[in-house]
Each structure stands twice: as C-alpha cells, then as structure tokens.
Design a protein around this motif. Sequence first.
Motif, PDB file in Angstrom:
ATOM      1  N   ARG A 190       0.722  -1.346   0.127  1.00 48.74           N
ATOM      2  CA  ARG A 190       0.045  -0.048   0.125  1.00 48.74           C
ATOM      3  C   ARG A 190       0.859   1.072  -0.136  1.00 48.74           C
ATOM      4  O   ARG A 190       0.504   2.261  -0.576  1.00 48.74           O
ATOM      5  CB  ARG A 190      -0.879   0.044   1.119  1.00 48.74           C
ATOM      6  N   VAL A 191       2.080   1.408   0.567  1.00 54.67           N
ATOM      7  CA  VAL A 191       3.004   2.241   0.258  1.00 54.67           C
ATOM      8  C   VAL A 191       3.294   2.465  -1.005  1.00 54.67           C
ATOM      9  O   VAL A 191       3.353   3.755  -1.580  1.00 54.67           O
ATOM     10  CB  VAL A 191       4.229   1.882   1.434  1.00 54.67           C
ATOM     11  N   VAL A 192       3.750   1.541  -1.790  1.00 51.95           N
ATOM     12  CA  VAL A 192       4.023   1.640  -3.239  1.00 51.95           C
ATOM     13  C   VAL A 192       2.702   2.094  -3.826  1.00 51.95           C
ATOM     14  O   VAL A 192       3.165   3.096  -4.849  1.00 51.95           O
ATOM     15  CB  VAL A 192       4.290   0.370  -3.717  1.00 51.95           C
ATOM     16  N   LEU A 193       1.564   1.713  -3.695  1.00 49.72           N
ATOM     17  CA  LEU A 193       0.434   2.044  -4.329  1.00 49.72           C
ATOM     18  C   LEU A 193       0.183   3.626  -3.998  1.00 49.72           C
ATOM     19  O   LEU A 193      -0.381   4.408  -4.943  1.00 49.72           O
ATOM     20  CB  LEU A 193      -0.862   1.262  -3.960  1.00 49.72           C
ATOM     21  N   ALA A 194       0.353   4.107  -2.785  1.00 47.84           N
ATOM     22  CA  ALA A 194       0.053   5.443  -2.553  1.00 47.84           C
ATOM     23  C   ALA A 194       1.193   6.190  -3.204  1.00 47.84           C
ATOM     24  O   ALA A 194       0.831   7.437  -3.428  1.00 47.84           O
ATOM     25  CB  ALA A 194       0.379   5.747  -0.979  1.00 47.84           C
ATOM     26  N   GLY A 195       2.366   5.800  -3.657  1.00 44.28           N
ATOM     27  CA  GLY A 195       3.524   6.473  -4.181  1.00 44.28           C
ATOM     28  C   GLY A 195       3.245   6.737  -5.546  1.00 44.28           C
ATOM     29  O   GLY A 195       3.328   7.664  -6.143  1.00 44.28           O
ATOM     30  N   VAL A 196       2.583   5.470  -6.167  1.00 46.54           N
ATOM     31  CA  VAL A 196       2.167   5.456  -7.733  1.00 46.54           C
ATOM     32  C   VAL A 196       1.170   6.681  -7.610  1.00 46.54           C
ATOM     33  O   VAL A 196       1.102   7.435  -8.627  1.00 46.54           O
ATOM     34  CB  VAL A 196       1.781   4.295  -8.003  1.00 46.54           C
ATOM     35  N   ALA A 197      -0.003   6.676  -6.980  1.00 50.27           N
ATOM     36  CA  ALA A 197      -0.951   7.648  -6.828  1.00 50.27           C
ATOM     37  C   ALA A 197      -0.387   9.003  -6.766  1.00 50.27           C
ATOM     38  O   ALA A 197      -0.920   9.979  -7.621  1.00 50.27           O
ATOM     39  CB  ALA A 197      -2.074   7.515  -5.845  1.00 50.27           C
ATOM     40  N   ALA A 198       0.350   9.187  -5.846  1.00 47.65           N
ATOM     41  CA  ALA A 198       1.130  10.710  -5.634  1.00 47.65           C
ATOM     42  C   ALA A 198       1.856  11.182  -6.950  1.00 47.65           C
ATOM     43  O   ALA A 198       1.673  12.232  -7.356  1.00 47.65           O
ATOM     44  CB  ALA A 198       1.648  10.781  -4.337  1.00 47.65           C
TER      45      ALA A 198
END
Length: 332
Positions: A145-153
């Motif tokens: 989820r950290v990676v997914l949040a990074g992709v979204a940002a």
Amino acid sequence: MRTVAGLVTLAGSLAVAVTIGPADIGVGDVWSAVAAHLGGGPSRLTPIRDGIVWNLRLPRTLLAAVCGAGLAVCGAVMQSLLRNPLADPFVLGVSSGASTGAVVVVVLGAGGGALSVSGGAFVGAVCSFALVLLLSHTLGATTDRVVLAGVAAMQLFSALTSFVVLTAADAQTTQGVLFWLLGSLGGADWNDVWLCLTALAAALVVCLGSARTLDAFAFGQDAAASLGISVARTRLVLLCVTALLTAALVSSAGAIGFVGLVLPHAARALTGPGHARLLPVTALTGAVFLVWVDTLARTVLDPQEIPVGVVTSLIGVPAFVLVLYRTRRALR
C-alpha cells in the motif's frame, strides 16, 4: 578493501573529471586551486582558470558525486525495506512533487521571488511524501500500500506539472523547465554541495545504524518482528530519511533516474546482501558513476549540454532489462 578501493577510485575520478572541458587544465592545477582555497598558499593559476576550477567545475563534479551516492543509497534502502528489487528512490512520488514545486515557482512565480527553484522543488517533494504517508496510513501501511500510495501521488503531481507547464507564457521558459526536469547539474554551486552533502551524511549515519534491521527485513516483516524489531516505526523512520534525502538531491539536480534502481544491484553483486558492507560500496559506486555520466553529458556535444537524466536513462534502460531478466530467473 572494496571501500578503500572505491574511495581511491572516487578521488581519482573527481580530480580527472574536473580537468575535462574546453579550458586546458591539468590535475596539478586542480590540486593547486583546492590547496589555495583551503589555506595552503597562493594558487599558481590565473584568476580566470582558478575560477573555472573552484567556482564552475569542482562544485558541479562534487554535486554529481553526492547525488549519485545519495540516490544509490536510497535505492538500496528502498529495495530492502519494500522487499522489491525494482524499487527506487522515486517510488514515493518525491521526484514528481519536486517537479511540480519547481515549475510552480518558475512558471507561476509562486513565492514572490523569495522562493528559489530549489526551494520550490523541496517544498513540492515534501508535500508529495506527506500525501503518500497520509494515503498509506489511511489504507493501512503495508509495503504494497505504500507503493500504491506512491504511484497515486506520482500520477497526481505529474499531471499537475504538465498542466502548469502548458500554461507557460513562452517557449523559452518551457524549455528551461523541461531541461531541469530531466536532471541538470549545470547550475551547481557550493551551497548546493554543502546542503546535499550534509543530508547525505546524516542519512548514511541513520541507514548504517539500521544495517542489521535492513538485513532482517530481507526475510519479511514477520521475521523482523520476531527478532524484536518495531516494524512500523523502523519503516517510517527509514522512509522519512530516504524521502528527505531524495527531496534534497532532486531539488538541487532535478530528477536523475535509474541511478537508485540499477546501482544497488551492481554493488550487491560485489558485496553480497549484508547492508553494513553494501551501503558504503553502493554510495561509492553511485558517486563514481554519476561523476562520469555528468562529464559525458557536458562534453560529448560541446558546447551543447545533454541533461544528465537523459544519459542515465540511456545507460540505465539496458541495465534495467538485465535486472528484470535476473529477477525473473530468481523467481523460477
């Protein structure tokens, strides 16, 4: 032994790289200028040649070394922390946030002249990372989820950057912004060097102090927790350290890709997975690599300069394909 060899190689690379350029300057001239400015007596160079060494080439070459070391170390830490061999320092969206901050200052004039391009880039990078922390905490802060949040940002700030650039008043402004976004060390000065060097030194202290913890993360979060490691706190601290270091580097040099992705794998092939040995060798490998990449970027089409990020991408893409191939074989 590898660290000593790396230090010698880095020192030699710095001395030789400063001599390369249209002005006829030798290694002895470089040492003379450095010694004179450090209180070792008068320089034997003319004021113009001394200025070329001390004010132009040396800070640029040193900043290249610091940025290469910092991005490589951040990549090594992120790959271990997220247990993803394809992670790099920009996975948290920091580079996209920095790009947005920079173009907002250049194109829209934010800050009223009180905020420089580097300052705007740093603010944007911090805002992007804060958004990643907020999203990952809301979703439940697992590595995925950290990676997914990074992709979204990353997607959000990339879109904002594109929108702001399209509103630029003239083509010259747009060209200057795009050149910075691709990574450039052309505007390096001693303030940039000291700022980035301080951030790198502080980050290295924290990361080397967490070397055994990073070794434990290689076996998974459950294994690390069974060894008494506070997984959530450690991950938050290391994410913040790497994000802030990346923000400082990107704010001074722009987004230089593939250094943090590829160089940790090259260093790992030399030292093995143990982070106490891996991190210093990774830093030295990244420093030497970017010194020579920047030298190539500023001289190969002289007097025209190629953005550093373009050269690292041309070199990094084939290396990235090799990493993908090796990763695929390891998973079989």
